[in-house]
Design a protein around this motif. Structure first.
Motif, PDB file in Angstrom:
ATOM      1  N   PRO A  63       2.047   9.590  -2.996  1.00  0.00           N
ATOM      2  CA  PRO A  63       2.067   8.565  -1.936  1.00  0.00           C
ATOM      3  C   PRO A  63       1.035   7.462  -2.149  1.00  0.00           C
ATOM      4  CG  PRO A  63       2.200  10.742  -0.991  1.00  0.00           C
ATOM      5  CD  PRO A  63       1.890  10.936  -2.429  1.00  0.00           C
ATOM      6  N   GLY A  64      -0.175   7.828  -2.582  1.00  0.00           N
ATOM      7  CA  GLY A  64      -1.211   6.819  -2.780  1.00  0.00           C
ATOM      8  C   GLY A  64      -0.860   5.836  -3.865  1.00  0.00           C
ATOM      9  N   SER A  65      -0.429   6.356  -5.021  1.00  0.00           N
ATOM     10  CA  SER A  65      -0.224   5.451  -6.150  1.00  0.00           C
ATOM     11  C   SER A  65       1.083   4.675  -6.017  1.00  0.00           C
ATOM     12  CB  SER A  65      -0.245   6.222  -7.466  1.00  0.00           C
ATOM     13  OG  SER A  65       0.581   7.340  -7.394  1.00  0.00           O
ATOM     14  N   TYR A  66       2.076   5.204  -5.289  1.00  0.00           N
ATOM     15  CA  TYR A  66       3.320   4.454  -5.154  1.00  0.00           C
ATOM     16  C   TYR A  66       3.225   3.402  -4.066  1.00  0.00           C
ATOM     17  CZ  TYR A  66       6.054   7.343  -8.302  1.00  0.00           C
ATOM     18  OH  TYR A  66       6.547   7.971  -9.402  1.00  0.00           O
ATOM     19  N   SER A  67       2.243   3.548  -3.165  1.00  0.00           N
ATOM     20  CA  SER A  67       2.217   2.604  -2.063  1.00  0.00           C
ATOM     21  C   SER A  67       1.207   1.484  -2.268  1.00  0.00           C
ATOM     22  CB  SER A  67       1.916   3.337  -0.753  1.00  0.00           C
ATOM     23  OG  SER A  67       0.667   3.959  -0.838  1.00  0.00           O
ATOM     24  N   ARG A  93       4.582   1.377   3.609  1.00  0.00           N
ATOM     25  CA  ARG A  93       4.636   1.780   2.208  1.00  0.00           C
ATOM     26  C   ARG A  93       4.494   3.280   2.050  1.00  0.00           C
ATOM     27  NH1 ARG A  93       0.513  -2.664  -0.053  1.00  0.00           N
ATOM     28  NH2 ARG A  93      -0.688  -1.740   1.625  1.00  0.00           N
ATOM     29  N   SER A  94       3.670   3.909   2.904  1.00  0.00           N
ATOM     30  CA  SER A  94       3.536   5.365   2.838  1.00  0.00           C
ATOM     31  C   SER A  94       4.834   6.047   3.240  1.00  0.00           C
ATOM     32  CB  SER A  94       2.415   5.843   3.746  1.00  0.00           C
ATOM     33  OG  SER A  94       1.210   5.255   3.372  1.00  0.00           O
ATOM     34  N   ASN A 102       9.494   9.170   1.350  1.00  0.00           N
ATOM     35  CA  ASN A 102      10.937   9.308   1.165  1.00  0.00           C
ATOM     36  C   ASN A 102      11.288   9.648  -0.268  1.00  0.00           C
ATOM     37  OD1 ASN A 102      12.700   8.951   3.491  1.00  0.00           O
ATOM     38  ND2 ASN A 102      11.476   7.124   3.826  1.00  0.00           N
ATOM     39  N   VAL A 103      10.474   9.141  -1.231  1.00  0.00           N
ATOM     40  CA  VAL A 103      10.670   9.520  -2.634  1.00  0.00           C
ATOM     41  C   VAL A 103      10.508  11.031  -2.776  1.00  0.00           C
ATOM     42  CG1 VAL A 103       9.770   9.292  -4.964  1.00  0.00           C
ATOM     43  CG2 VAL A 103       9.866   7.301  -3.489  1.00  0.00           C
ATOM     44  N   VAL A 104       9.468  11.591  -2.123  1.00  0.00           N
ATOM     45  CA  VAL A 104       9.184  13.024  -2.223  1.00  0.00           C
ATOM     46  C   VAL A 104      10.357  13.845  -1.696  1.00  0.00           C
ATOM     47  CG1 VAL A 104       7.651  14.845  -1.457  1.00  0.00           C
ATOM     48  CG2 VAL A 104       6.718  12.626  -2.055  1.00  0.00           C
ATOM     49  N   ILE A 105      10.908  13.424  -0.537  1.00  0.00           N
ATOM     50  CA  ILE A 105      12.028  14.167   0.037  1.00  0.00           C
ATOM     51  C   ILE A 105      13.202  14.187  -0.938  1.00  0.00           C
ATOM     52  CG2 ILE A 105      13.680  14.263   1.930  1.00  0.00           C
ATOM     53  CD1 ILE A 105      11.681  12.915   3.702  1.00  0.00           C
TER      54      ILE A 105
END
Lengths: 494, 112
Positions: A229-233, A296-297, A302-305
């Motif tokens: 989440p940190g690096s993608y947002s 963004r988080s 949503n990517v993780v899900i």
């Protein structure tokens, strides 16, 4: 004829190197790189058709026949993903052409994206585990650069964490490769698969497979997603879109490849672990997606899900489940890129990434609002959009194989996706307009064109499932019958 | 010979993990560099070590060393050098921008 197989990796690299010399010409770089990705997409479309008619084919570098030397193998699964990733990259590049700052354009943004695309395509096509490591590194090094390009402290802070995590996971990859080489004496995927099938999957090999599972889970964000989440947002919208669409998918591809081709003899151990990890990923991602107020988080969770959802298919591993996962993989690349681009546009327009700072965007930017609405429905799996077919296939396979826990978690997570995005839609697009018609920031001409292209893609994947199905069926068949792949690689040269 | 190298790999890994777990960015980078060299030695010993021979297979070769692990670690060393160089530059920029080389101080809030 087979030489064309190297082009999806070689073309972006060559063009990327050439673009380095055009550093100061932002627009020219953009057009050339879009052209390069469109040509790559065309080539992979041609490859996809060739695989359908002539079967799997391969390219032995330097004429060293397998199991000696390294090689590229084109089967439907790999080529489908190459095609989708090339199209998505081209669309993201066109978004960059329209919306990115001058600074980013001249700081080697386009060459780096092309190198990233080369690494991704190479990872999909390679037939050798060490070569997979090399392509991973090409991709990761480009992603490190992309993550730090831009001018925020937050990016640098996240980059240190992201880079450290990935160095450690690359280390685990090398450890797994070393043990595998010590155990079976080869790294050619088909050859490894053949040897493992011959001697049976001993406890040692199962252990090695679990090291591989750890590595690819770190890259894919399966359970070990704490860095994601940190690096993608934190990076700019285009970079986030590329990351969300491409990076985790390579890890998922590797998981599918390794656990359907090589280590499928002990499903009660490996596939059970994958199932448990997928379930925990779904829970964690769902909680994250509804917990945050930062757009963004929410998108990153949503990517993780989606990662958890696709791996449910691998854990069940019936033909329908694998087909569903492939459909969902293709859908998710398109829909995640769309989601991140829309979120990025919303943040640019309202100047904040918090939901509290946005309201009534629908009045000023209706097209943006409806694009977001379609992206939301698509991600939640509403028919006739692209997410639907994958969800149906995975769910029906889960019912058939009696994995009701996975089924209920998968369906609940869809509701969480819908809820988290509906919350964004309600808060940001409806309500009273904060900004009046005169004061609103103009939506720069053409910014929505790439988003609309992706909306069109997600609708056409949903409606055109019929046209896509022969390729997906073929891909699933190859994944479930490793013999086809092994014969194609180790058989007599065409 | 193999057991000696394996013990060396273990020692290097221990040192590297100790360094990686510290809070100083430069120590972490040194740790990752040592970590990758440990795994290179592991790959080399997995291919089998033989004293006094070269990885060349002549027509009438009596002994030879498996050439593949050597080719593999050659690639892996190049990659690890590149990554280390990148991380060093990154650490320099982070120090410039954030004014700290302590990862504990990089937690920070989101509102920037």
């Amino acid at each position: 004829m087979n030489n064309i197989l190297v082009l999806p990796m070689l073309l972006p690299i060559i063009v990327g190197v050439l673009l380095i010399f055009l550093r100061t010409y932002g627009r020219i770089q953009a057009w050339i790189s879009i052209a390069a990705m469109v040509v790559t997409a065309g080539i992979s479309f041609y490859l996809l058709h060739t695989v359908q008619t002539d079967g799997i084919f391969r390219l032995d570098f330097g004429g060293w026949e397998p199991p000696f030397g390294i090689l590229f193998v084109a089967d439907s699964f790999a080529v489908l993903l190459v095609l989708t990733s090339s199209i998505v990259t081209a669309v993201c590049l066109s978004y960059a052409l329209i919306s990115t700052s001058k600074e980013l354009q001249t700081m080697y943004f386009y060459p780096t994206v092309l190198f990233l695309a080369a690494g991704v395509n190479g990872s999909f096509l390679t037939g050798d585990l060490f070569n997979l490591f090399v392509c991973f590194e090409v991709m990761l090094l480009s992603s490190y650069v992309l993550l730090t390009l831009g001018n925020s402290k937050r990016q640098l802070r996240e980059a240190i964490k992201y880079v450290s995590i990935n160095i450690v996971s690359s280390w685990f990859f090398l450890v797994a490769l070393a043990f595998l080489y010590g155990a079976v004496g080869t790294l050619n995927m088909a050859h490894v698969a053949e040897r493992v099938a011959e001697v049976g999957q001993t406890p040692l090999l199962t252990t090695i497979s679990i090291i591989f599972l750890t590595v690819f889970s770190l890259k894919a964000g399966l359970l070990l997603y704490f860095w994601l989440p940190g690096s993608y947002s934190s990076p700019p919208a285009v970079t986030s879109a590329l990351f969300g669409a491409l990076l985790t998918k390579v890890g998922i591809y590797a998981l599918f490849r390794v656990f359907s081709l090589i280590f499928y003899h002990q499903p009660e151990i490996t596939h059970t672990i994958i199932g448990i990890m997928a379930a925990l990923t779904l829970i964690g991602g769902s909680l994250g997606a509804i917990a945050f107020n930062d757009l963004r988080s929410i998108a990153a969770y949503n990517v993780v899900i989606a990662v958890g959802f696709m791996l449910v298919g691998l854990a069940i591993a019936t033909p329908a489940a694998i087909e569903g996962s492939i459909y969902y993989l293709i859908h998710d690349m398109v829909a995640k890129a769309l989601l991140f681009l829309l979120v990025g546009t919303m943040i640019t327009l309202s100047g904040t990434s918090k939901m509290a700072g946005m309201s009534g965007l629908m009045k000023n930017y209706p097209l943006l609002g409806w694009s977001f609405f379609i992206a939301m429905l698509s991600l939640a799996g509403i028919p006739p959009l692209s997410g639907f077919i994958g969800k149906v296939l995975i769910s029906s396979a889960a019912i058939d194989s009696g994995s009701y826990v996975l089924l209920s978690l998968a369906l609940l997570s869809s509701i969480f996706v819908l809820y988290s995005l509906l919350r964004v839609f309600k808060n940001c697009f409806w309500g009273a307009t904060i900004v009046s018609k005169e004061e609103q920031l103009p939506l720069r001409r053409g910014v929505l064109l790439p988003c609309l292209a992706l909306v069109f893609l997600t609708i056409s994947i949903g409606l055109g499932t019929e046209g896509l199905s022969p390729y997906v069926t073929d891909a699933a068949e190859t994944l479930l019958n490793p013999g086809i792949y092994i014969d194609a690689v180790l058989g007599i040269i065409q | 010979m193999e057991s000696l190298i394996i013990i060396l790999v273990g020692v290097l890994t221990t040192v590297a993990i100790y360094l990686v777990l510290s809070k100083n960015v430069v120590r972490i980078i040194l740790g990752t560099a040592i970590l990758s060299h440990a795994v290179h030695l592991l790959i080399l010993s997995m291919g089998g070590l033989k004293l006094g021979t070269v990885p060349l297979l002549g027509e009438e070769a009596e002994t030879y060393v498996d050439a593949l692990p050597q080719a593999l670690i050659l690639t892996a060393i190049v990659i690890s050098f590149a990554v280390t160089a990148f991380v060093l530059v990154l650490a320099y920029r982070v120090h410039q921008e954030l004014g700290t080389d302590n990862v504990g101080a990089m937690r920070g809030s989101d509102d920037e």
